[in-house]
Design an enzyme around this catalytic site. Structure first.
Site, mmCIF file in Angstrom:
data_model
loop_
_atom_site.group_PDB
_atom_site.id
_atom_site.type_symbol
_atom_site.label_atom_id
_atom_site.label_comp_id
_atom_site.label_asym_id
_atom_site.label_seq_id
_atom_site.Cartn_x
_atom_site.Cartn_y
_atom_site.Cartn_z
ATOM 1 N N THR A 219 33.976 17.525 -5.058
ATOM 2 C CA THR A 219 33.957 15.945 -5.159
ATOM 3 C C THR A 219 34.693 15.665 -6.416
ATOM 4 O O THR A 219 34.214 15.837 -7.405
ATOM 5 C CB THR A 219 32.607 15.242 -5.193
ATOM 6 O OG1 THR A 219 32.064 15.611 -3.730
ATOM 7 C CG2 THR A 219 32.729 13.804 -5.101
ATOM 8 N N CYS B 184 29.476 11.159 -10.519
ATOM 9 C CA CYS B 184 27.933 11.681 -10.827
ATOM 10 C C CYS B 184 27.819 12.968 -10.899
ATOM 11 O O CYS B 184 26.882 13.532 -11.584
ATOM 12 C CB CYS B 184 27.196 11.024 -9.611
ATOM 13 S SG CYS B 184 27.832 9.580 -8.975
ATOM 14 N N GLU C 5 36.964 15.366 -1.282
ATOM 15 C CA GLU C 5 36.747 16.654 -1.652
ATOM 16 C C GLU C 5 37.911 17.614 -1.313
ATOM 17 O O GLU C 5 38.629 17.461 -0.755
ATOM 18 C CB GLU C 5 35.570 16.961 -0.579
ATOM 19 C CG GLU C 5 34.212 16.588 -1.145
ATOM 20 C CD GLU C 5 33.909 15.292 -1.087
ATOM 21 O OE1 GLU C 5 34.749 14.406 -0.130
ATOM 22 O OE2 GLU C 5 33.022 14.601 -1.569
ATOM 23 N N CYS D 210 23.520 5.711 -4.542
ATOM 24 C CA CYS D 210 24.883 5.440 -3.937
ATOM 25 C C CYS D 210 24.865 4.785 -2.466
ATOM 26 O O CYS D 210 25.316 4.402 -1.906
ATOM 27 C CB CYS D 210 25.669 6.785 -4.315
ATOM 28 S SG CYS D 210 25.258 8.151 -3.546
ATOM 29 N N CYS E 59 31.912 6.982 -1.882
ATOM 30 C CA CYS E 59 31.568 7.841 -2.838
ATOM 31 C C CYS E 59 32.573 7.675 -4.155
ATOM 32 O O CYS E 59 33.793 7.696 -4.090
ATOM 33 C CB CYS E 59 31.643 9.400 -2.687
ATOM 34 S SG CYS E 59 31.561 10.445 -3.812
ATOM 35 N N HIS F 190 20.822 15.302 -9.106
ATOM 36 C CA HIS F 190 21.787 14.897 -8.017
ATOM 37 C C HIS F 190 21.238 14.280 -6.957
ATOM 38 O O HIS F 190 21.539 13.422 -6.136
ATOM 39 C CB HIS F 190 22.899 15.678 -7.787
ATOM 40 C CG HIS F 190 24.320 15.336 -7.498
ATOM 41 N ND1 HIS F 190 25.104 14.484 -8.161
ATOM 42 C CD2 HIS F 190 24.658 15.223 -5.942
ATOM 43 C CE1 HIS F 190 26.206 13.887 -7.508
ATOM 44 N NE2 HIS F 190 26.144 14.418 -6.149
ATOM 45 N N TYR G 178 21.198 10.202 -4.595
ATOM 46 C CA TYR G 178 21.811 9.712 -3.408
ATOM 47 C C TYR G 178 20.923 8.411 -2.863
ATOM 48 O O TYR G 178 21.422 7.662 -2.201
ATOM 49 C CB TYR G 178 21.567 10.780 -2.145
ATOM 50 C CG TYR G 178 22.557 11.668 -2.177
ATOM 51 C CD1 TYR G 178 23.074 12.335 -3.129
ATOM 52 C CD2 TYR G 178 23.178 11.894 -1.043
ATOM 53 C CE1 TYR G 178 24.262 13.256 -3.183
ATOM 54 C CE2 TYR G 178 24.266 12.879 -0.803
ATOM 55 C CZ TYR G 178 24.749 13.410 -2.000
ATOM 56 O OH TYR G 178 25.783 14.445 -1.950
ATOM 57 N N GLU H 216 28.518 14.796 4.898
ATOM 58 C CA GLU H 216 28.385 14.577 3.434
ATOM 59 C C GLU H 216 26.917 14.050 3.031
ATOM 60 O O GLU H 216 26.358 14.841 2.034
ATOM 61 C CB GLU H 216 29.434 13.622 2.593
ATOM 62 C CG GLU H 216 29.606 13.920 1.325
ATOM 63 C CD GLU H 216 28.191 13.228 0.303
ATOM 64 O OE1 GLU H 216 27.992 13.546 -0.707
ATOM 65 O OE2 GLU H 216 27.933 12.220 0.965
#
Ligand code: SF4
Length: 493
Positions: free
Chosen positions: A191, A104, A259, A301, A100, A294, A298, A445
């Site tokens: 994050t 974003c 995180e 990424c 990650c 968001h 996913y 996650e």
């Protein structure tokens, strides 16, 4: 040109006075701490790739506010093409870092703030949108990293924010002054905040009329007085501290997004950094806008991360000598199928983007939520196949200390050799990456990031329009719109 170099990003973080606790200790410099350094290195890649001519179209954009070339991570989506390019950027960065890369969240939070500040102004006659545009121009010109902070601790889940025994379970305004507000509370699972310049604090849920103190959206410098970061633990995280060790798995770029919990202990926010203040009717929409963008991400990424995971798994089968087995090939192809399914849905969600009242672009909500729902399954399935193909050594292999040990090192090497063409440590490194990227932190996650699976099903349920589908079925089955003269009904002639 307002594009930071990786070195400038690191230097700018070093110049900040970020208050952070890692492993129970106050950290004097997050940049020099092995717990955070891999995550900083990952973000540095986002800065580095923007300077490469071959990635210019994906990594940069033209600011609609200044006309300057800016980093795509500070851009407001102006078209469906912008949304598609974002997904391409995420896949590229996922392939480059294998984890990650954090920026974003702030990008989507900035887009949500841009859109909602406009809509709030239209309804309430406020001037949040102009304020936010000025703030954003500063972010674009300095190419700053912004973290989005949404998730409140939430306390007793059956109670509303204003009903909690402890009113700080949701970030709230505790004091209003002529020149700004004072906020208190915390945001969890954040994050990238610990290595960001700015924190964009947004409401974490829809608010009711009597919850005005909780309807706050604002920007806070990451090193503002009263901001405290408490770094979270991850699977096998102390391996990072063992020094130059491959045991961590993705030691250069880390696992997930570093995180942390962010505590806001009576933080003053001046008026020019406040973008919503008491407009409860805007909070739910703001959360929805952020989450919808968001959730589509996913598919970019995680597809990029899966590409690296498939590569590590395939390399392991090559080292093991199972690569040419038809069943092994088929399982690798299944991993590819799962990866491309998520990517394809994210691209489709972006391609079908539509304009919001402020002129920026939103992804298709149904497809964005389907993307994230697929992620909650496909990342687990891809990990299961990686475990299946790589074998039990993922769970039992000795550590680097054993491989380098003067007495037992030769034994652990000898009995981990597969195809002798390959160095045994290559097998170990691939295995450690698979272990890291299929471990608990990574899987959780994928499950809960950008909202839990049920949150996506609620949106899918709202958009499904089952009655319309029943009408379609009735029309197809009972309809009489056949081409005249075609013998579709009645007896055969
Ligand atoms: Fe970006 Fe993916 Fe990390 Fe979210 S999980 S911040 S979309 S890389």
């Amino acid at each position: 040109m307002p594009l930071k170099t990786p070195q400038e990003y690191v230097d700018s973080l070093r110049a900040m006075k970020i208050r952070a606790y890692i492993g129970g200790e106050r950290v004097s410099s997050i940049v020099d701490h092995p717990g955070v350094a891999p995550h900083i290195n990952t973000v540095a890649k986002t800065y580095e790739l923007a300077h490469k001519p071959e990635y210019k179209a994906i990594m940069t954009a033209t600011s609609h506010l200044t006309g300057q070339t800016i980093h795509r991570y500070t851009h407001i989506f102006q078209s469906a093409d912008d949304l598609v390019k974002k997904i391409e950027m995420l896949r590229l960065l996922g392939q480059t870092t294998g984890t990650c890369f954090q920026r974003c969240v702030g990008l989507d939070a900035a887009n949500a703030t841009y859109a909602i500040s406009y809509e709030a102004d239209q309804k309430h006659g406020t001037d949040y949108h102009e304020r936010f545009k000025k703030y954003l121009i500063g972010i674009q010109n300095d190419d700053l990293m912004v973290a989005g902070a949404m998730t409140d601790p939430k306390g007793h889940r059956a109670k509303r924010p204003a009903e909690q025994d402890d009113p700080d379970q949701f970030v709230r305004v505790v004091e209003r002054r002529d020149d700004g507000v004072v906020i208190r509370g915390a945001k969890l699972h954040n994050t990238g905040g610990i290595n960001s310049h700015e924190i964009l604090v947004l409401p974490g849920t829809a608010m009711k009329d009597d919850e005005k103190d909780y309807a706050i959206a604002c920007a806070v410098p990451a090193d503002a007085e009263g901001v405290i970061f408490i770094f979270g633990r991850q699977s096998n995280d102390t391996r990072k501290f063992e020094g130059g060790c491959q045991d961590y798995g993705n030691s250069r770029f880390g696992v997930v997004g570093g995180e942390a919990m962010i505590v806001f202990e009576d933080v003053f926010v001046p008026n020019e950094r406040i973008f919503l203040n008491g407009e409860t009717d805007q909070c739910g929409k703001m959360v929805t806008y952020f989450a919808t963008w968001h959730r589509a991400n996913y598919g970019g990424c995680k597809a990029g991360n899966a590409d690296v995971l498939i590569g590590a798994t395939a390399k392991t089968t090559r080292i093991l000598g199972t690569e040419k087995n038809g069943i092994v090939r088929d399982k690798l192809i299944e991993m590819v199928h799962l990866t491309e399914t998520t990517y394809g849905t994210a691209v489709a969600a972006s391609f079908k983007g539509y304009p919001l009242p402020c002129g920026s672009f939103m992804v298709d909500p149904m497809l964005a939520n389907v993307t994230k729902q697929n992620i909650t399954r496909n990342v687990y399935d891809i990990g299961r196949l990686a475990h299946d193909l790589a074998g039990g050594f993922l769970a039992t292999m000795p550590g680097e200390d054993e491989f380098n040990h003067p007495e037992i090192g030769d034994y652990v090497k000898k009995y981990h050799v597969a195809n002798p063409q390959y160095d045994v440590m290559e097998r170990v490194k691939m295995g450690r990456y698979i272990e890291a990227m299929t471990s608990v932190t990574t899987l959780v996650e994928a499950m809960h990031g950008a909202g839990s699976p049920q949150a996506q099903r609620i949106v899918m349920g709202m958009g499904a329009d089952i009655d319309k589908k029943i009408a379609m079925a009735e029309k197809v089955i009972n309809g009489d719109d056949d081409v005249p003269g075609l013998p579709l009904r009645g007896k055969r002639t």
